[in-house]
Design a protein around this motif. Structure first.
Motif, mmCIF file in Angstrom:
data_model
loop_
_atom_site.group_PDB
_atom_site.id
_atom_site.type_symbol
_atom_site.label_atom_id
_atom_site.label_comp_id
_atom_site.label_asym_id
_atom_site.label_seq_id
_atom_site.Cartn_x
_atom_site.Cartn_y
_atom_site.Cartn_z
ATOM 1 N N ASP A 34 0.840 -1.200 0.000
ATOM 2 C CA ASP A 34 0.000 0.000 0.000
ATOM 3 C C ASP A 34 0.874 1.249 0.000
ATOM 4 N N LEU A 35 0.841 1.983 -1.096
ATOM 5 C CA LEU A 35 1.549 3.265 -1.198
ATOM 6 C C LEU A 35 0.551 4.365 -1.560
ATOM 7 N N SER A 36 -0.668 4.239 -1.072
ATOM 8 C CA SER A 36 -1.739 5.165 -1.463
ATOM 9 C C SER A 36 -1.457 6.595 -1.031
ATOM 10 N N ALA A 37 -0.963 6.782 0.197
ATOM 11 C CA ALA A 37 -0.669 8.140 0.657
ATOM 12 C C ALA A 37 0.496 8.743 -0.128
ATOM 13 N N THR A 38 1.528 7.927 -0.363
ATOM 14 C CA THR A 38 2.677 8.383 -1.148
ATOM 15 C C THR A 38 2.229 8.838 -2.530
ATOM 16 N N LEU A 39 1.402 8.029 -3.183
ATOM 17 C CA LEU A 39 0.956 8.358 -4.541
ATOM 18 C C LEU A 39 0.009 9.555 -4.553
ATOM 19 N N THR A 40 -0.803 9.702 -3.514
ATOM 20 C CA THR A 40 -1.686 10.875 -3.445
ATOM 21 C C THR A 40 -0.871 12.157 -3.392
ATOM 22 N N VAL A 41 0.172 12.159 -2.566
ATOM 23 C CA VAL A 41 1.058 13.327 -2.493
ATOM 24 C C VAL A 41 1.711 13.580 -3.836
ATOM 25 N N MET A 42 2.264 12.544 -4.444
ATOM 26 C CA MET A 42 2.950 12.703 -5.724
ATOM 27 C C MET A 42 2.025 13.276 -6.791
ATOM 28 N N ARG A 43 0.796 12.781 -6.842
ATOM 29 C CA ARG A 43 -0.137 13.208 -7.891
ATOM 30 C C ARG A 43 -0.620 14.638 -7.695
ATOM 31 N N ASN A 44 -0.411 15.185 -6.514
ATOM 32 C CA ASN A 44 -0.810 16.565 -6.257
ATOM 33 C C ASN A 44 0.376 17.525 -6.261
ATOM 34 N N LEU A 45 1.543 17.039 -6.648
ATOM 35 C CA LEU A 45 2.710 17.892 -6.838
ATOM 36 C C LEU A 45 2.951 18.049 -8.334
ATOM 37 N N PRO A 46 3.254 19.246 -8.803
ATOM 38 C CA PRO A 46 3.451 19.452 -10.245
ATOM 39 C C PRO A 46 4.825 19.032 -10.755
ATOM 40 N N LEU A 47 5.641 18.423 -9.903
ATOM 41 C CA LEU A 47 7.024 18.129 -10.255
ATOM 42 C C LEU A 47 7.160 17.065 -11.336
ATOM 43 N N TRP A 48 6.205 16.131 -11.398
ATOM 44 C CA TRP A 48 6.385 14.958 -12.256
ATOM 45 C C TRP A 48 5.360 14.873 -13.373
ATOM 46 N N VAL A 49 4.794 16.008 -13.767
ATOM 47 C CA VAL A 49 3.863 16.028 -14.894
ATOM 48 C C VAL A 49 4.193 17.208 -15.803
ATOM 49 N N ASP A 50 3.800 17.074 -17.051
ATOM 50 C CA ASP A 50 3.958 18.152 -18.030
ATOM 51 C C ASP A 50 2.597 18.471 -18.629
ATOM 52 N N GLY A 51 2.553 19.512 -19.462
ATOM 53 C CA GLY A 51 1.349 19.818 -20.213
ATOM 54 C C GLY A 51 0.246 20.441 -19.383
ATOM 55 N N PRO A 52 -1.011 20.290 -19.825
ATOM 56 C CA PRO A 52 -2.152 20.943 -19.157
ATOM 57 C C PRO A 52 -2.302 20.540 -17.688
ATOM 58 N N GLN A 53 -2.062 19.269 -17.370
ATOM 59 C CA GLN A 53 -2.181 18.840 -15.974
ATOM 60 C C GLN A 53 -1.166 19.568 -15.101
ATOM 61 N N HIS A 54 0.033 19.750 -15.638
ATOM 62 C CA HIS A 54 1.071 20.468 -14.905
ATOM 63 C C HIS A 54 0.643 21.909 -14.635
ATOM 64 N N ALA A 55 0.089 22.569 -15.648
ATOM 65 C CA ALA A 55 -0.349 23.956 -15.478
ATOM 66 C C ALA A 55 -1.450 24.058 -14.427
ATOM 67 N N GLU A 56 -2.369 23.114 -14.416
ATOM 68 C CA GLU A 56 -3.459 23.140 -13.446
ATOM 69 C C GLU A 56 -2.949 22.902 -12.025
ATOM 70 N N LEU A 57 -2.030 21.956 -11.864
ATOM 71 C CA LEU A 57 -1.467 21.711 -10.533
ATOM 72 C C LEU A 57 -0.682 22.923 -10.042
ATOM 73 N N ARG A 58 0.061 23.554 -10.922
ATOM 74 C CA ARG A 58 0.806 24.751 -10.522
ATOM 75 C C ARG A 58 -0.151 25.858 -10.086
ATOM 76 N N ARG A 59 -1.272 25.984 -10.792
ATOM 77 C CA ARG A 59 -2.246 27.008 -10.419
ATOM 78 C C ARG A 59 -2.778 26.749 -9.013
ATOM 79 N N LYS A 60 -3.089 25.496 -8.713
ATOM 80 C CA LYS A 60 -3.621 25.156 -7.397
ATOM 81 C C LYS A 60 -2.594 25.403 -6.295
ATOM 82 N N VAL A 61 -1.346 25.017 -6.551
ATOM 83 C CA VAL A 61 -0.298 25.225 -5.554
ATOM 84 C C VAL A 61 -0.051 26.708 -5.344
ATOM 85 N N ALA A 62 0.016 27.473 -6.440
ATOM 86 C CA ALA A 62 0.255 28.915 -6.334
ATOM 87 C C ALA A 62 -0.857 29.600 -5.549
ATOM 88 N N THR A 63 -2.096 29.187 -5.796
ATOM 89 C CA THR A 63 -3.229 29.761 -5.066
ATOM 90 C C THR A 63 -3.122 29.444 -3.582
#
Length: 321
Positions: A34-63
Motif C-alpha cells: 500500500d503506497l496510497s498516501a505516497t501516490l496521493t502526495v505525488m499526484r498533487n505535486l506538479p514536479l512529475w507532470v507536463d502539459g495541461p495537468q502540470h499547469a493546473e497543478l501549478r495554479r492550485k499550488v500557487a493559489t
C-alpha cells in the motif's frame, strides 16, 4: 550538465520530467504494498507532470501558497527570531547544535506555510518521497509517516476536502528537506567566511550560497545535441544545480530551477531566508564550527552533524576593559 548548460536544459521544451509517479505506481502493484498516501502526495505535486495537468497543478499550488501570505510570514518571522535568540543568546561560551536549530526554524516555517506541525518522533532518517532507491521497509515507513500527516490535516482542517489536505502534506513533504539542506550548507559557508567575526558584522547572503538539491533529472524528448554532446531520445540528463555554487547571486537563483518547472516556493524560501538572516544579524556573537558532515542521502545534500561553539564578543570586550 553543469552551469548554464544545466539551466538551459531545465528551461527548454525539448525535455520532459522523469516518470517517478509511474515508477512508484508500478512498484506498488508489483510488490503488492500500500503506497496510497505516497501516490496521493505525488499526484498533487506538479514536479512529475507536463502539459495541461502540470499547469493546473501549478495554479492550485500557487493559489494555496498565496493565501494569507503576509500573515504567515509575520508569524514565522517572530517564531524564527525567538528560536534563534534562545539558541544563541546565552551570553557565554557554549556548544550549540546548529543542525537542531536549522531543523527547528525550518519546521516552524513549514508549519506556518502549510498549517501542519512537525510530526512527533525523529525525522532525521525518514525516507524521502523523491528517492527511487528505497527498499520495502523504507517505503512502508514513509507511507506510515504520510498517513499520520494526512490524519493531522484532517483533524486540524475537518471542513477541507481531501485534495486540500494533499496540498498541505505535499508542500510540507516537498519543502522541508531541501530547505534544511540549503540553510545548513549555506550557514556553514557563512560562519566559515566570517572567520571569527561577529554574526552582526555581516549578514547572511540574501540568496543561498549552496543548495540542498544537488541535481534535477530530465528526459530528452528527441535525439539532439546538448552542449556539444549527442543525446539520444529518452536519455536521462542530470542537471547539476550544485555546479552553480560560488557563482553570483543572480545565477544562484537557478538553485530553484528554471523554465516551466521553476520552484513555486522560491519567493517564500527567499522570504524565509530574510527572516533567518535578520535574526542572526541581531546576535553579537562569534561562531566557530566544531563538527560538520553531510548525511548519506541519494536525493538531497543535508548535514548529518553541525555543531559550533559560541563566543560573546561584547563580553570579551568588557572583560578586556
Amino acid at each position: 550538465m553543469v552551469g548554464n548548460d544545466a539551466v538551459r536544459v531545465l528551461a527548454e521544451s525539448g525535455f520532459r520530467v522523469t516518470s517517478h509517479v509511474a515508477f512508484t505506481e508500478a512498484l506498488a502493484f508489483r510488490l503488492k504494498i500500500d503506497l496510497s498516501a505516497t501516490l496521493t502526495v505525488m499526484r498533487n505535486l506538479p514536479l512529475w507532470v507536463d502539459g495541461p495537468q502540470h499547469a493546473e497543478l501549478r495554479r492550485k499550488v500557487a493559489t494555496f501558497l498565496a493565501e494569507d501570505r503576509l500573515v504567515k510570514l509575520a508569524r514565522a518571522k517572530a517564531r524564527i527570531r525567538a528560536a534563534i535568540a534562545k539558541a544563541l543568546g546565552s551570553g557565554g561560551p557554549a556548544r550549540v547544535d546548529l543542525l537542531a536549530l536549522v531543523r527547528e526554524v525550518v519546521d516552524v516555517f513549514m508549519e506556518e506555510i502549510t498549517g501542519i506541525p512537525r510530526p512527533d518522533g525523529d525525522l532525521s532518517s525518514l525516507p524521502s518521497i523523491f528517492s527511487s532507491n528505497l527498499g520495502v521497509a523504507a517505503r512502508r515507513r514513509l507511507e506510515a509517516s504520510l498517513k499520520r500527516q494526512f490524519e493531522m490535516a484532517q483533524n486540524l482542517f475537518p471542513a477541507e476536502p481531501p485534495e486540500r489536505h494533499a496540498l498541505r502534506v505535499g508542500q510540507w513533504t516537498m519543502g522541508r528537506d531541501p530547505l534544511i539542506g540549503s540553510l545548513g550548507l549555506s550557514l556553514h559557508d557563512h560562519i566559515t567566511s566570517l572567520d571569527g567575526a561577529s554574526l552582526c558584522e555581516r549578514r547572511l547572503p540574501s540568496v543561498p550560497t549552496q543548495t540542498g538539491v544537488p541535481a534535477i533529472g530530465r528526459i530528452a524528448n528527441f535525439a539532439q545535441t546538448v552542449a556539444g554532446c549527442p543525446v539520444a531520445e529518452g536519455a536521462l540528463i542530470e542537471c547539476r544545480l550544485d555546479s552553480l555554487t560560488g557563482r553570483p547571486a543572480a545565477e544562484r537563483q537557478h538553485f530553484f530551477g528554471a523554465g516551466p518547472h521553476l520552484c513555486l516556493g522560491r519567493p517564500f524560501t527567499l522570504a524565509f531566508w530574510d527572516c533567518v538572516a535578520d535574526a542572526l544579524a541581531d546576535q553579537d556573537i562569534s561562531l566557530t564550527v566544531c563538527d560538520f558532515a553531510l548525511a548519506q542521502n541519494d536525493v538531497f545534500d543535508i548535514p548529518s552533524v553541525f555543531t559550533a561553539r559560541t563566543t560573546s564578543l561584547s563580553q570579551l570586550g568588557s572583560e578586556a576593559l
